[in-house]
Design a protein around this motif. Structure first.
Motif, short mmCIF file in Angstrom:
data_model
loop_
_atom_site.label_atom_id
_atom_site.label_comp_id
_atom_site.label_asym_id
_atom_site.label_seq_id
_atom_site.Cartn_x
_atom_site.Cartn_y
_atom_site.Cartn_z
N LEU A 114 13.89 38.35 60.69
CA LEU A 114 14.56 37.61 59.61
C LEU A 114 16.05 37.43 59.88
N GLN A 129 18.84 30.66 62.23
CA GLN A 129 17.81 30.67 61.18
C GLN A 129 18.44 30.59 59.80
N ARG A 141 13.77 35.08 52.81
CA ARG A 141 13.04 34.71 54.02
C ARG A 141 11.83 35.60 54.26
#
Length: 722
Positions: free
Chosen positions: A235, A257, A300
């Motif tokens: 993550l 991300q 997430r």
């Protein structure tokens, strides 16, 4: 009476306990060592079971594997021999695993965990060997070979494998509580690298599992779990992964991300020399720690073992206990590298110097995979507390920080674009906005007329504002001059190393030679020998030449140290640039760096001398740093071309033959941002100062694409806008 003779060294009985208890860091390290032994035995799994007799305040630990086991001969001639080099010589297990235990001491870690040990091992032929060891017998025996250990042997139908049973007394029992077991679970989770890719870890390693069972302890829930890596690893906000081969060349992928629909970037790295520590594989993931970033991390998919989303406090705690960059060999971590509290890369020190650019150790989770000791020269310490601090280890740290630097550069750029970092203060532009009232005057005039004021009266009001604006502009100029002076002094601070380097030799001469004058004078008075006059004269001549060197050095530095004049002057641009190079003359000679300056000798430009010095001193300082950093560069040159037309400056090109600047950073323009630096310990003020000095003189300093080193152009602003 003669006492000559031949004697043998006889280890004391407690020597074995020294190997175990004194060299193994703690209880967790002891368990880890025994787990490694199960891996070396080609076992597909290992089961660690803690069973407490709570009423007696005692416990039993069993560590069971399903490996190939040991024969009676192996137990007697290898397992019972301290510091055996068996695994070091074999290197590879029968199933092809690279041996983890190489010092021959891991098995004695059991002495840390309890007062006795029962070894039961069955080999592939069905031969079962049983050994019982009471550790106190070594404590009480004068010599190691005085201790007798019973070894039993029998045939068995059991599956091959080894079981260690350790009995812990009340003292051992009291060392284990919920906090200690949580730490053990954490150590086991970090023992094997998270989410190993097939290209990194072989199939044999991937089939190795660790199971932890805890039962019977008061105030501690029973546990039966398969150890798996923390989900937080997937993550990340930012990630860089890839490999550098031993020749110093590598390819990496940078991933973001934190934003949606981003494209991975491929990065090529060339260190310019061999790594000196073998092939290296990296997977480094970075997390922003502000409140909003923690919230997005949870969204997430950060969940607890029950599948529920964790809270912000839990997420922050998980980052606190999980962070660290581990070093793994054949899938196993080398402790304490990767421990949250062990900042082996000194990331926190770098972050203090430049917090906007650098990351701290509590923001990163990742690992570096290294090769065998023979291939990498990265050697584990006997006490299992890290790697020996040799040249290879230093290079490992340097290379790892360079890889992290590639991520930091891109993270800095992204955060600046989306407004997550503090905005960079461009002094000249901010002053211009602060004291320019053109937009305000238009709005006021429009408002006054719309409210019924006559145009003439409105113009008179605007005139009053304009007069005030003019007086404020003088204040802005004074502030700008003060800023320029401070920036010039900051540039002077960057070349203190020049003063230290070139001033050391004259100072050493004065310190060593001048005291000799009095000695020769004394001899002259005592003996009348005129040879002493010659000696004094020689020293005086040396004083004269070294004093001249000092004078010349400070003459070169003087323009940077002087205050800013009230108005610009017509200066010969080529002469000023040459003066900047003169400051660094000795450093360039020592590192065999050639310089070439082409252009009209008589070309002048209206400017402040201190600004020109600030621009080129920072460019030269950067070029020298990177040319020195890449020792493999043979052609070390800095080339300056001054282009003019009709005695008017058009532009100045500044090039070097160093490693150059990443094209992504040039396109983004981030290299001129305050606090941005590609140097490992850079503060990020050099190019920012150079850029602002150019702005003050109606110039623009830009970095251009080049395949042969760094390339900067200093150009008239009106030309760049055409």
């Amino acid at each position: 009476m003669s006492s000559n003779g031949v004697y043998k060294i006889r280890p004391a009985g407690r020597h074995l306990l020294t190997i175990g208890r004194d060299l193994i860091q703690d209880n967790y390290a002891a368990v880890v060592e025994l787990v490694k032994n199960a891996y070396d035995a080609d076992s597909p799994c290992v089961v660690i079971k803690f069973t407490a007799e709570d009423d007696l305040k005692q416990y039993e630990i069993t560590i069971e594997d399903q490996g190939h086991g040991m024969s009676r001969e192996t137990v007697i001639n290898k397992w019972m021999v301290p510091s055996t080099k068996d695994k070091l010589e074999r290197k590879i297990s029968p199933a092809g695993r690279i041996m983890q235990g190489r010092k021959g001491i891991g098995r004695y870690a059991a002495s840390v965990l309890g007062e006795n040990l029962l070894l039961e091992t069955v080999d592939k032929t069905g031969e079962k060997t049983i050994v019982f060891v009471e550790w106190s017998s070594f404590e009480h025996s004068e010599y190691l070979d005085d201790v007798e250990i019973l070894v039993e042997n029998q045939h068995s139908e059991e599956h091959s494998g080894t079981t260690l049973t350790i009995k812990g007394n009340s003292s051992n029992y009291e060392e284990w509580n919920k906090k200690q077991f949580d730490k053990l679970r954490f150590e086991l989770k970090k023992l094997i690298s998270p989410t190993p890719a097939e290209s990194i870890i072989n199939e044999e390693y991937k089939n190795f599992e660790i199971r932890l069972i805890i039962s019977g302890f008061s105030d501690i829930p029973d546990v039966n779990e398969l150890i798996e890596s923390y989900p937080i690893f997937e993550l990340f906000d930012y990630k860089i992964t890839g490999k550098i081969t031993s020749d110093g060349k590598g390819k990496f992928i940078y991933s973001l991300q934190k934003a949606k629909n981003t494209i991975d970037e491929e990065i090529t790295i060339d260190l310019g020399r061999d790594t000196v520590c073998g092939d290296l594989i990296f997977d480094i993931r970075v997390y922003d720690r502000d409140s909003e970033s923690i919230e997005r991390l949870i969204q997430r998919g950060l969940r607890d073992e029950a599948g529920n989303y964790v809270g912000k406090r839990q997420a922050a705690h998980l980052l606190n206990v999980s962070n660290g960059i581990g070093v793994y060999r054949n899938g196993f971590r080398i402790r304490p590298l990767g421990d949250a509290e062990f900042d082996w890369l000194k990331l926190n020190e770098q972050r203090i110097q430049n917090p906007s650019m650098r990351i701290g150790s509590n923001q990163v989770i990742g690992y570096v995979l290294i090769q065998s000791e023979e291939q990498s020269n990265l050697i584990e310490k006997s006490a299992r507390d890290g790697l020996q601090e040799n040249l290879s280890y230093e290079r490992l740290k340097e290379i790892t920080k360079e890889v992290i630097g590639k991520l930091e550069e891109r993270r800095f750029s992204y955060r600046r674009k989306v407004g997550l970092s503090k905005s960079s203060l461009k002094v000249e532009k901010e002053l211009e906005k602060l004291f320019s009232l053109d937009g305000l005057k238009k709005q006021i005039r429009k408002k006054l007329i719309s409210q019924g004021m006559k145009e003439q009266a409105a113009d008179e009001v605007i005139t009053l504002i304009t007069n005030e604006e003019t007086s404020k502009e003088k204040s802005a100029e004074e502030i700008s001059r003060a800023v320029a002076t401070y920036q010039g002094q900051a540039t002077l601070g960057k070349i203190i190393t020049v003063v230290m380097h070139e001033g050391r030799r004259p100072l050493n001469y004065f310190r060593n030679e001048v005291p000799r004058i009095s000695r020769f004078q004394k001899k002259l008075l005592e003996t009348g020998d005129k040879k002493n006059i010659d000696e004094i004269a020689a020293i005086a001549k040396g004083v004269e030449s070294n004093a001249a060197a000092f004078s010349e050095l400070f003459k070169r530095l003087d323009p940077l140290a002087s205050g800013r004049s009230t108005s610009p002057k017509e200066l010969r641009i080529k002469q000023e640039i040459q003066g900047c190079f003169d400051v660094f003359r000795q450093d360039m000679e020592d590192n065999k760096i050639q310089v070439e300056i082409n252009g009209n000798d008589d070309l002048t430009f209206l400017t402040w001398q201190q600004d020109i010095q600030a621009i080129f001193a920072n460019l030269i300082d950067n070029s020298i740093f990177w040319l020195k950093e890449r020792s493999s560069i043979e052609d070390r040159r800095i080339l300056v071309n001054i282009e003019s037309e009709n005695n008017n400056l058009i532009y100045v090109d500044f090039r070097d033959t160093g490693p150059g600047i990443d094209s992504v950073l040039i396109e983004d323009g981030v290299i001129f941002e305050p606090q941005f630096s590609t140097k490992p310990s850079g503060t990020g003020i050099g190019l920012a100062i150079a850029g602002e000095a150019a702005e003050r003189n109606g110039l623009k300093l830009a970095a251009l694409q080049s395949s042969t080193g760094a390339y900067f152009r200093l150009q008239m602003k009106d030309i760049t806008n055409e």
